[in-house]
Design a protein around this motif. Structure first.
Motif, short mmCIF file in Angstrom:
data_model
loop_
_atom_site.label_atom_id
_atom_site.label_comp_id
_atom_site.label_asym_id
_atom_site.label_seq_id
_atom_site.Cartn_x
_atom_site.Cartn_y
_atom_site.Cartn_z
N ASN A 99 35.17 28.11 37.53
CA ASN A 99 35.11 29.68 37.18
C ASN A 99 33.53 30.14 37.43
O ASN A 99 32.72 29.29 37.74
N HIS A 100 33.42 31.46 37.01
CA HIS A 100 31.95 31.91 36.97
C HIS A 100 31.10 31.19 36.50
O HIS A 100 29.89 31.10 37.05
N ARG A 223 36.92 34.27 43.84
CA ARG A 223 38.17 33.87 43.90
C ARG A 223 38.97 34.31 42.37
O ARG A 223 39.99 34.30 42.33
N TRP A 224 37.99 34.75 41.51
CA TRP A 224 38.39 35.11 40.07
C TRP A 224 38.05 36.54 39.94
O TRP A 224 37.36 37.27 40.67
#
Length: 228
Positions: A99-100, A223-224
């Motif tokens: 994730n980020h 991607r998120w």
């Protein structure tokens, strides 16, 4: 012989003239001890002109300079190869982010563990929320940090960038920074690395490897979903 000396004193001779004279008068050089000494030459036992100490010293100095240049080129090549290898390993680490926040953590870890730097930072301009672990910037701050004019990268020391590194800012003596554009519509961001060595990043260095990592961070972050 005296005529030759007078001619050489009064007018410049072409190399062919000098060569021709010495060919026709071999004893001129061989029998003139003073001239031989000035040229750093000497006669060996076989009556053949040989290199003297001065000439040998010049040859040795030239060889030393050549060896030094070769060692510098070899060291530079090894350093570049090592940097590329570490960069490729760093790419694998970044692509494994979940994730980020994990992406930002990995940037900081690879900066310290792989490259021996003080810190690695991912920053993002508003408006909108800033992902956890990323540095929040106001609109236009990327331009200010990089020096304006839509500049893509900056190498060296930039006082305006110290705030990126938070509590580790006092350790940072040089930075490598590359502009990023993430999501659509694009939000301006920055990938920054700080070093405690003032010579680690200098203005004359290329930013290609850092820019490559910035592109990887951009693509991985996308991607998120963007946070608003």
């Amino acid at each position: 012989m005296d005529g030759f000396r007078a001619t050489a004193t009064n007018e410049a001779l072409a190399p062919e003239q000098v060569r021709g004279f010495l060919t026709e008068n071999p004893g001129f050089l061989r029998d003139d001890d003073g001239l031989l000494a000035e040229l750093g030459l000497r006669l060996d036992a076989a009556n053949v002109v040989d290199f003297g100490p001065a000439a040998l010293a010049r040859v040795h100095a030239a060889h030393r300079e050549e060896s030094t240049a070769r060692r510098y080129l070899e060291a530079t090549a090894r350093a570049n190869f090592s940097a590329q290898a570490q960069t490729h390993g760093a790419v694998i680490d970044l692509l494994e982010a979940r994730n980020h926040a994990d992406l930002a953590r990995r940037v900081d870890e690879l900066a310290q563990l792989r490259f021996g730097l003080a810190a690695g930072v991912v920053a993002l301009e508003g408006p909108g929320r800033t992902p956890a672990g990323w540095r929040m910037l106001v609109e236009g701050q990327v331009d200010m940090i990089l020096g304006g004019g839509q500049k893509l990268a900056s190498m060296g020391f930039a006082p305006t960038a110290l705030g990126l590194f938070g509590e580790r800012a006092p350790q940072v003596r040089s930075m490598a920074m590359v502009r990023m554009a993430i999501w659509e519509p694009a939000r301006q961001g920055l990938l920054a690395f700080g070093s405690a060595d003032e010579h680690a990043f200098t203005e004359d260095m290329g930013a290609e490897l850092v820019a490559f990592l910035a592109r990887v961070v951009e693509r991985t972050a996308e991607r998120w979903p963007v946070l608003n």
